[in-house]
Design an enzyme around this catalytic site. Structure first.
Site, PDB file in Angstrom:
ATOM      1  N   ASP A 199       0.839  -1.198   0.000  1.00  0.00           N
ATOM      2  CA  ASP A 199       0.000   0.000   0.000  1.00  0.00           C
ATOM      3  C   ASP A 199       0.876   1.251   0.000  1.00  0.00           C
ATOM      4  O   ASP A 199       1.929   1.274   0.646  1.00  0.00           O
ATOM      5  CB  ASP A 199      -0.888  -0.011   1.252  1.00  0.00           C
ATOM      6  CG  ASP A 199      -2.083   0.906   1.129  1.00  0.00           C
ATOM      7  OD1 ASP A 199      -2.305   1.464   0.029  1.00  0.00           O
ATOM      8  OD2 ASP A 199      -2.793   1.075   2.124  1.00  0.00           O
ATOM      9  N   ASN A 243     -10.404  -3.367  -6.744  1.00  0.00           N
ATOM     10  CA  ASN A 243      -9.586  -2.421  -7.511  1.00  0.00           C
ATOM     11  C   ASN A 243     -10.174  -2.088  -8.877  1.00  0.00           C
ATOM     12  O   ASN A 243      -9.737  -1.121  -9.523  1.00  0.00           O
ATOM     13  CB  ASN A 243      -8.165  -2.959  -7.690  1.00  0.00           C
ATOM     14  CG  ASN A 243      -7.317  -2.871  -6.442  1.00  0.00           C
ATOM     15  OD1 ASN A 243      -6.357  -3.622  -6.281  1.00  0.00           O
ATOM     16  ND2 ASN A 243      -7.662  -1.982  -5.513  1.00  0.00           N
TER      17      ASN A 243
END
Length: 230
Positions: free
Chosen positions: A18, A66
């Site tokens: 991340d 996503n």
């Protein structure tokens, strides 16, 4: 379900990578540059994992959620994945790294599926570190698919579901790492993380280095794992 105890050293580490976008934003660069630097971190960490003797390294590359990102960003991410596989496949073969994919990756574009299938075939006999890439992966989806497969075969138990998970056959997950300061699982390996240790860091993924991985592994080695016992 009996949980198999891992030795003092972690065998299977998973990472929620991340912070690519925030890394780029801090430097007033396009998000795409952050993703490119993130791929370089993947390349370095896979080599380090092999040198450190990890049996399996699982990376959260693209989640089922996503797809909500802008189309151009999604396209760029898959383009980077293609180049990474194309550029590093020979290195995987030469260094005994086995590639494995978890998630419903066959719903990706045909050219990417063909590329991944070829890479899986060419590294299938390797018995060194296994690089597990989570693509079009969501833990809720994985568990639902596993439960459905278990039901087709008979009784639904913890053992029969576990046998149908995408990670079946891998060492039990020992350590989950998340970068960038976020402290949540984001629908990643929810079943597998049941008895895993967790390690969170503020370091953004493009800056995550082998030294950070070693720090996490050292912290893991100093923890007492009780698996519900005393």
């Amino acid at each position: 379900m009996t949980q198999q105890r891992a030795p003092a050293g972690a065998r299977h580490v998973a990472i929620i990578m991340d912070g690519n976008g925030r890394w780029a934003k801090k430097r007033h660069l396009p998000r795409a540059v952050g993703h490119q630097r993130g791929v370089e971190s993947v390349r370095v960490l896979v080599r380090a994992a092999r040198e450190m003797g990890l049996q399996a390294l699982t990376l959260y590359a693209f989640s089922t959620e996503n797809w909500r990102r802008p189309e151009d960003e999604v396209s760029a991410l898959f383009g980077l994945l293609k180049r990474y596989i194309q550029d590093d496949l020979e290195e995987f073969v030469e260094n005994n790294v086995r590639l494995r994919i978890i998630g419903d990756y066959r719903k990706l574009s045909a050219d990417l599926v063909d590329l991944l299938d070829d890479a899986l075939t060419r590294t299938a006999a390797n018995d060194g570190t296994t690089l597990v890439v989570a693509l079009n992966y969501g833990s809720h989806d994985e568990i639902a698919r596993a439960a459905a497969k278990a039901a087709e075969k008979g009784a639904i138990t913890a053992e029969t579901i576990a046998a149908e998970l995408d990670t079946a056959g891998l060492p039990p997950l020992d350590l989950l790492i998340r970068t960038s300061g976020e402290v949540r699982l984001s629908n990643f390996l929810l079943w597998q993380v049941a008895y895993a240790e967790m390690w969170f860091t503020d370091v953004l993924w493009p800056d995550f280095s082998p030294d950070h991985l070693r720090e996490a592994l050292d912290a893991f080695a100093n923890r007492e794992r009780r698996y519900g016992g005393r």
